[in-house]
Design an enzyme around this catalytic site. Structure first.
Site, PDB file in Angstrom:
ATOM      1  N   ASP A  80      -0.865   6.955   6.650  1.00  0.00           N
ATOM      2  CA  ASP A  80      -2.025   6.160   6.225  1.00  0.00           C
ATOM      3  C   ASP A  80      -2.321   5.162   7.340  1.00  0.00           C
ATOM      4  OD1 ASP A  80      -3.811   4.358   5.157  1.00  0.00           O
ATOM      5  OD2 ASP A  80      -2.640   3.905   3.362  1.00  0.00           O
TER       6      ASP A  80
ATOM      7  N   TRP B 148       0.820  -1.213   0.000  1.00  0.00           N
ATOM      8  CA  TRP B 148       0.000   0.000   0.000  1.00  0.00           C
ATOM      9  C   TRP B 148       0.849   1.256   0.000  1.00  0.00           C
ATOM     10  CZ3 TRP B 148      -4.275  -0.986  -1.990  1.00  0.00           C
ATOM     11  CH2 TRP B 148      -4.941  -2.184  -1.734  1.00  0.00           C
TER      12      TRP B 148
ATOM     13  N   LYS C 239     -12.070  -1.027   7.625  1.00  0.00           N
ATOM     14  CA  LYS C 239     -11.389  -2.014   8.465  1.00  0.00           C
ATOM     15  C   LYS C 239     -11.909  -1.933   9.907  1.00  0.00           C
ATOM     16  CE  LYS C 239      -8.337  -2.119   4.964  1.00  0.00           C
ATOM     17  NZ  LYS C 239      -8.145  -3.207   4.009  1.00  0.00           N
TER      18      LYS C 239
END
Length: 369
Positions: free
Chosen positions: A181, A103, A205
């Site tokens: 992030d 990511w 999430k």
């Protein structure tokens, strides 16, 4: 009993939240409307939005000099929106990125379109850690090794890599803003906002359903956006309009608000962090004593949220998944880029679910080891 859902995201929701949303589906608090039918500027939804922001601020102890934005587009959209909003902080339009997994690598690649973007550090190589060879993207670069340019507008990192299972949160105090992030570990542990200047997360999430993105940004960093940044994604404009510049993802904000209230009922972020540590310890302890399974992530940076593991006999992978599903253990297949298995044990996964997984793994090992 519902099956145990170990999906990496969209992930397991607190069952109490699902029941609450179901009871309010047709009529929210006697309004005669579903939240999905409300005007986003009506007093009913404004109450929902305001409570959601305040509860999130309470949970994360967000300082008053930070704005909380509810946006759309997911964390991947922020890969473009972060540079569009922040590169103008300094004339050179530079930023430095730490790559520690799939990511953060995507973040680094996307940012290339907008300015002078360089690697501050990367774990995309094999190295030696404490005398042990560590594979690529299974460790995190020590902050003392980061190459941060003094005229950079910001440094970007990812606190938890869902695919590789690498988590790092011991951030240094830098001379440039730190952007993190936190998509896959937001609300699982505290955030030190004396070190973090921008935190952003896709909600799906730990914070709510897919469709909502949370951005927490220091207010003095607003107002430096690229002139080509669309108004709907301009942090300063979104902040000035209390996330109501355009029609926000109303139902996703409502559900996130219910999650925040559920977290408060669990004792808040400090209490949920202890629960998360207990769950992770249970699964890692079993993996470490087994000759049948293995986890390859450097122990110091193992994720509490996403635990990848391999069978030492990969020809048994499909049988493992089939038998696990039959036992009510779902979504355990690892990401296609790394293979193997992955158990995502976010806030909504109780210790009972992790224990059920460990019991199944023991049985599978006894039958096929």
């Amino acid at each position: 009993m519902r099956p145990w859902n170990f999906s990496a995201g969209p992930s397991k929701f607190p069952e109490a939240v699902l029941h609450k949303a179901a009871t309010e589906m047709l009529d929210w608090h006697g309004s005669g409307m579903s939240v999905m039918e409300m005007s986003h500027r009506g007093k009913e939804f404004m109450q929902i939005r305001d409570e959601a922001e305040q509860d999130l601020r309470d949970l994360l102890q967000v300082p008053d000099n930070f704005a909380v934005l509810f946006m759309q587009g997911g964390a991947q959209a922020q890969n473009a929106l972060v540079p569009l909003n922040l590169l103008g902080l300094k004339p050179a339009a530079k930023a430095d990125y730490v790559v520690s997994g799939s990511w953060s690598k995507k973040s680094f690649q996307e940012a290339q379109h907008f300015g002078d973007i360089q690697l501050a550090a990367t774990s995309d190589a094999i190295t030696q850690i404490h005398g042990t060879e560590q594979g690529a993207l299974t460790w995190f670069p020590e902050p003392s090794t980061w190459q941060v340019r003094p005229d950079s507008s910001y440094v970007h990192v990812c606190s938890n890599e869902t695919i590789g299972g690498v988590e790092f949160n011991d951030w240094p105090r830098l001379d440039v803003p730190l952007v993190v992030d936190v998509s896959s570990n937001i609300l699982s542990r505290p955030i030190d906002f004396t070190k973090v200047d921008v935190a952003y997360a896709g909600a799906q999430k730990n914070a709510g359903p897919a469709g909502l993105t949370v951005v927490i940004v220091r207010k003095d960093l607003l107002g430096f956006s690229n002139p080509h940044c669309p108004n709907a994604f301009n942090y300063e404009l979104v902040a000035k309009n209390n996330s109501m510049l355009n029609t926000p993802p109303t139902y996703s904000i409502y559900l996130a608000g219910l999650v925040f209230k559920w977290l408060k009922e669990q004792g808040g972020v400090v209490a949920i962090e202890k629960a998360n540590q207990a769950k992770a310890d249970l699964l890692y302890s079993y993996l470490d004593q087994s000759d049948f399974y293995r986890n390859t992530v450097a122990k110091a940076v193992r994720s509490r949220m996403n635990i990848p593991f391999l069978l030492n006999q990969p020809q048994l992978d499909e049988l493992f998944l089939t038998e696990a599903a039959a036992a009510g253990l779902l979504q355990l297949r690892g990401h296609k880029s790394v293979g193997g298995m992955r158990a995502s044990i976010y806030n909504a996964m109780p210790l009972e679910g992790v224990q059920a997984l460990v019991d199944f793994m023991k049985g599978f090992e006894a039958r096929h080891g």
